[in-house]
Design a protein around this motif. Structure first.
Motif, PDB file in Angstrom:
ATOM      1  N   GLU A  29       0.196  -1.921 -13.715  1.00 50.31           N
ATOM      2  CA  GLU A  29      -0.358  -2.173 -12.389  1.00 50.31           C
ATOM      3  C   GLU A  29      -0.536  -3.666 -12.133  1.00 50.31           C
ATOM      4  O   GLU A  29      -0.260  -4.159 -11.036  1.00 50.31           O
ATOM      5  CB  GLU A  29      -1.700  -1.451 -12.224  1.00 50.31           C
ATOM      6  CG  GLU A  29      -1.586   0.073 -12.202  1.00 50.31           C
ATOM      7  CD  GLU A  29      -0.776   0.609 -11.031  1.00 50.31           C
ATOM      8  OE1 GLU A  29      -0.692  -0.085 -10.001  1.00 50.31           O
ATOM      9  OE2 GLU A  29      -0.206   1.715 -11.158  1.00 50.31           O
ATOM     10  N   ASN A  33       1.404  -5.972  -9.393  1.00 48.16           N
ATOM     11  CA  ASN A  33       0.691  -6.778  -8.393  1.00 48.16           C
ATOM     12  C   ASN A  33       1.207  -8.209  -8.389  1.00 48.16           C
ATOM     13  O   ASN A  33       1.386  -8.813  -7.330  1.00 48.16           O
ATOM     14  CB  ASN A  33      -0.810  -6.781  -8.682  1.00 48.16           C
ATOM     15  CG  ASN A  33      -1.494  -5.539  -8.136  1.00 48.16           C
ATOM     16  OD1 ASN A  33      -0.890  -4.779  -7.381  1.00 48.16           O
ATOM     17  ND2 ASN A  33      -2.745  -5.338  -8.528  1.00 48.16           N
ATOM     18  N   LYS A  79      -0.549  -4.028   1.650  1.00 45.82           N
ATOM     19  CA  LYS A  79       0.883  -3.726   1.608  1.00 45.82           C
ATOM     20  C   LYS A  79       1.356  -2.704   2.628  1.00 45.82           C
ATOM     21  O   LYS A  79       2.520  -2.683   2.983  1.00 45.82           O
ATOM     22  CB  LYS A  79       1.272  -3.321   0.186  1.00 45.82           C
ATOM     23  CG  LYS A  79       0.995  -4.485  -0.777  1.00 45.82           C
ATOM     24  CD  LYS A  79       1.149  -4.154  -2.226  1.00 45.82           C
ATOM     25  CE  LYS A  79       0.526  -5.290  -3.063  1.00 45.82           C
ATOM     26  NZ  LYS A  79       0.520  -4.991  -4.493  1.00 45.82           N
ATOM     27  N   GLY A  93       3.357  -1.836  -5.204  1.00 45.81           N
ATOM     28  CA  GLY A  93       2.070  -1.189  -4.929  1.00 45.81           C
ATOM     29  C   GLY A  93       2.017  -0.761  -3.480  1.00 45.81           C
ATOM     30  O   GLY A  93       2.813  -1.196  -2.662  1.00 45.81           O
ATOM     31  N   ALA A  98      -5.350   0.527  -7.599  1.00 47.43           N
ATOM     32  CA  ALA A  98      -5.245   0.129  -9.002  1.00 47.43           C
ATOM     33  C   ALA A  98      -6.428  -0.723  -9.442  1.00 47.43           C
ATOM     34  O   ALA A  98      -7.105  -0.407 -10.429  1.00 47.43           O
ATOM     35  CB  ALA A  98      -3.934  -0.596  -9.248  1.00 47.43           C
TER      36      ALA A  98
HETATM   37 MG    MG Z   1      -1.144  -2.723  -7.110  1.00 51.52          MG
END
Ligand code: MG
Ligand code: ADP
Length: 577
Positions: A29, A33, A79, A93, A98
């Motif tokens: 994760e 990112n 996002k 993502g 997360a």
């Molecule tokens: Mg993420």
């Protein structure tokens, strides 16, 4: 108990069960990112197999100080903004959970600075409780430190695998991402030891070398194909380089590492009949499809995807891999192992004939188990074998022939298997000529086997076997494919059923190909069977015109090549030329 909405930190802990299942998933994760944040450099530091510390720093866009509390809040993301966005996801993502999930099961510190900001911000979250944002000096980009993972979930800690396993999973994960993002510099250190470092030069081969080692990377074959909406690129191992499991088979879809058993089978299937049973290729394959044709929102860990047209993707992968392989199938050749100490070398390159070990292609040996690199230094030639001049048959089993570059020993049984197999496949594209038996033959099976057979009668009919159910576990064979008319019908049918019994996960045409391979094995001339010179010649000619003449349908070599060079070394003539 009355129904209640769970407190946010409890909801996060529940989500953490899926998003942050183990240290490697936390690393995943955080690395995702960083990549989404446009990093050109990602540094991962891990201590204590990820249980003590996971730290990921990047030089990406960073996060505004005032947005830090949102970054670690649940369902907060930069996002996507609407449900429609889910159909055109271009980032790794999108779920916005997360950081919240990880923060709920560890002590998380996020430090970040925007490029044009004077200072950075820092926020600490402990077991889901966020502190206050502080202003700190920090480089541009983001640093996330996760300490004491699962300290508040002792049960989860107990579920983790041994440290070596957790560490390996982290290694695997970061190397996968390094491969998929060759333009990004990756560095991974576990307990102070750097296990991966890439230059970010954009050269995928270079990353391949960092991941698999230089020698392996050199041997990997390039895959490159485009079918309508689907772009396929990447690397696959040649037949001489295999593993005993599927772990080194990696797929990326639009830059996302996915674990999809179907894709893996499709790839393994493309090697079908060319690898030994129980051996698997290495591969890193990158697929690009328009985002609306693939659903990545299947599972919180985002490692599973759904394709709108699964078959198209699978068959595309198979075709691309098959094509790359067929262009590079190596000749089976001999490797002579010389004694280790140079002092023992005599003029002929060896001191004692018994010290020479001759290994046929793909021979299994304990040391060679994990990477079978035989005939080192040989270059891969085209798939077709050269025109061979028949010399004769030895031991009633091998044909001896001369080619432009030395001597060939052909295993008549394996070669005939290959010839029959390709003939049958060629017929398969139109209608398979079949022959009715003069009188149908009844064959009886166990109930379990009968049930298996029952389900495959249509497939068999397609292949030219007309088989009818004839009450209580008995079947009648009425016709056979003409090419196998010499076979005993009952024995042929039993061979087929054994195959169904072995097959745990029949996948598309795999089962069919295996059936055909099995039957070919039965129908092929046997070792020890004397062939007339005409028959020997016909077999060689037919083998020459095969598409994959070098292996039998089960992956064993059909021929061994003794090059002139090798003969010269054996006779001590090396250097005499
Ligand atoms: Mg993420
Ligand atoms: P998601 O990635 O699904 O959006 P996360 O919880 O992983 O959810 O992250 C939440 C938000 O925090 C992201 O949408 C992004 O705006 C910001 N963020 C997290 N990590 C970084 C990073 N390394 N660089 C820039 N922004 C980040």
């Amino acid at each position: 108990m009355p129904i209640r909405i769970l407190p946010a930190h409890v909801a996060s802990q529940i989500a953490a069960g899926e998003v942050a299942e183990r240290p490697a998933s936390v690393v995943k994760e955080l690395v995702e990112n960083a990549l989404d944040g446009g990093a050109t450099q990602v540094i991962v530091r891990v201590e204590g197999a990820g249980k003590r510390l996971i730290s990921v720093s990047d030089d990406g866009v960073g996060i505004a100080i005032e947005e830090l509390p949102l970054a670690v809040a649940r369902h907060a993301t930069s996002k996507i903004t609407s449900a429609e966005d889910l159909h055109r996801i271009m980032t790794l993502g999108f779920r916005g959970e997360a950081l919240a999930a990880i923060g709920s099961v560890s002590r998380l510190t996020i430090t970040s600075r925007l490029a044009d900001a004077e200072s950075g911000g820092q926020l600490r979250v402990e077991a889901g409780n966020a502190g206050r944002v502080e202003t700190v000096g920090a480089p541009v980009g983001t640093l996330v430190q996760v300490e004491d993972l699962f300290f508040n979930l002792p049960a989860r800690l107990k579920f983790l695998k041994k440290d070596v396993t957790e560490r390996r999973q982290i290694d695997e994960l970061v190397t996968r991402y390094a491969l998929a993002y060759p333009h990004v510099r990756f560095k991974l250190a576990q307990d102070g030891n750097v296990s991966l470092q890439t230059s970010g030069s954009g050269d995928q081969r270079e990353v391949l070398a960092a991941v698999f080692g230089v020698e392996t990377a050199r041997q990997m074959l390039t895959v490159l194909a485009e079918y309508e909406d689907l772009k396929i690129s990447g690397y696959i191992s040649p037949l001489t380089l295999t593993r005993s499991n599927r772990r080194e088979i990696t797929f990326f879809i639009n830059g996302r590492w996915v674990q999809d058993a179907g894709l893996t089978s499709a790839l393994v299937q493309a090697y079908h009949t060319m690898l030994m049973v129980g051996r698997y290729p290495l591969a890193a394959v990158f697929l690009e499809v328009p985002p609306e044709l693939v659903d990545v929102n299947v599972h919180p860990a985002k490692a599973e995807v759904r394709f709108r047209d699964r078959d198209q993707v699978f068959s595309g992968v198979q075709r691309a891999v098959r094509r790359a392989l067929l262009a590079y199938t190596p000749v089976a050749s001999l490797e002579i192992e010389y004694p280790r100490k140079p002092a023992q070398f005599s003029l002929s390159g060896r001191s004692d004939p018994s010290a020479v070990e001759i290994k046929p292609w793909q021979a299994e040996s304990e040391e060679a188990k994990d990477s079978q690199i035989l005939s080192p230094g040989s270059t891969f030639t085209r798939t077709h074998i050269p025109i061979l001049r028949l010399i004769g048959q030895i031991a009633g089993t091998y044909l001896v022939a001369e080619g432009p570059d030395g001597l060939y020993l052909v295993d008549q049984h394996a070669a005939h298997e290959r010839v029959l197999y390709e003939k049958f496949l060629a017929q398969r594209s139109s209608a398979i000529p079949w022959q009715n038996l003069l009188s149908p033959v009844a064959v009886e099976f166990t109930p379990a086997a009968a049930r298996l057979l029952e389900n495959q009668l249509d497939l068999l009919k397609d292949l030219g076997f007309a088989v009818d159910s004839f009450g209580a576990n008995t079947f009648l064979v009425r016709s056979m494919p003409a090419i196998f008319s010499s076979l005993d019908p009952a024995a042929a049918l039993r061979t087929l059923v054994e195959d169904f019994e072995e097959d745990e996960t029949p996948f598309g045409s795999e089962i069919e190909a295996r059936i055909i391979a099995r039957i070919c094995k039965r129908a092929a001339v046997k070792a020890g069977q004397t062939l007339s010179p005409q028959e020997q010649k016909a077999l060689l000619n037919e083998l020459e015109s095969c598409r994959s003449p070098r292996t039998c349908p089960h992956g064993r070599p059909t021929m061994i090549h003794l090059s002139v060079d090798l003969l010269e070394r054996q006779f001590g003539r090396r250097g005499a030329r």
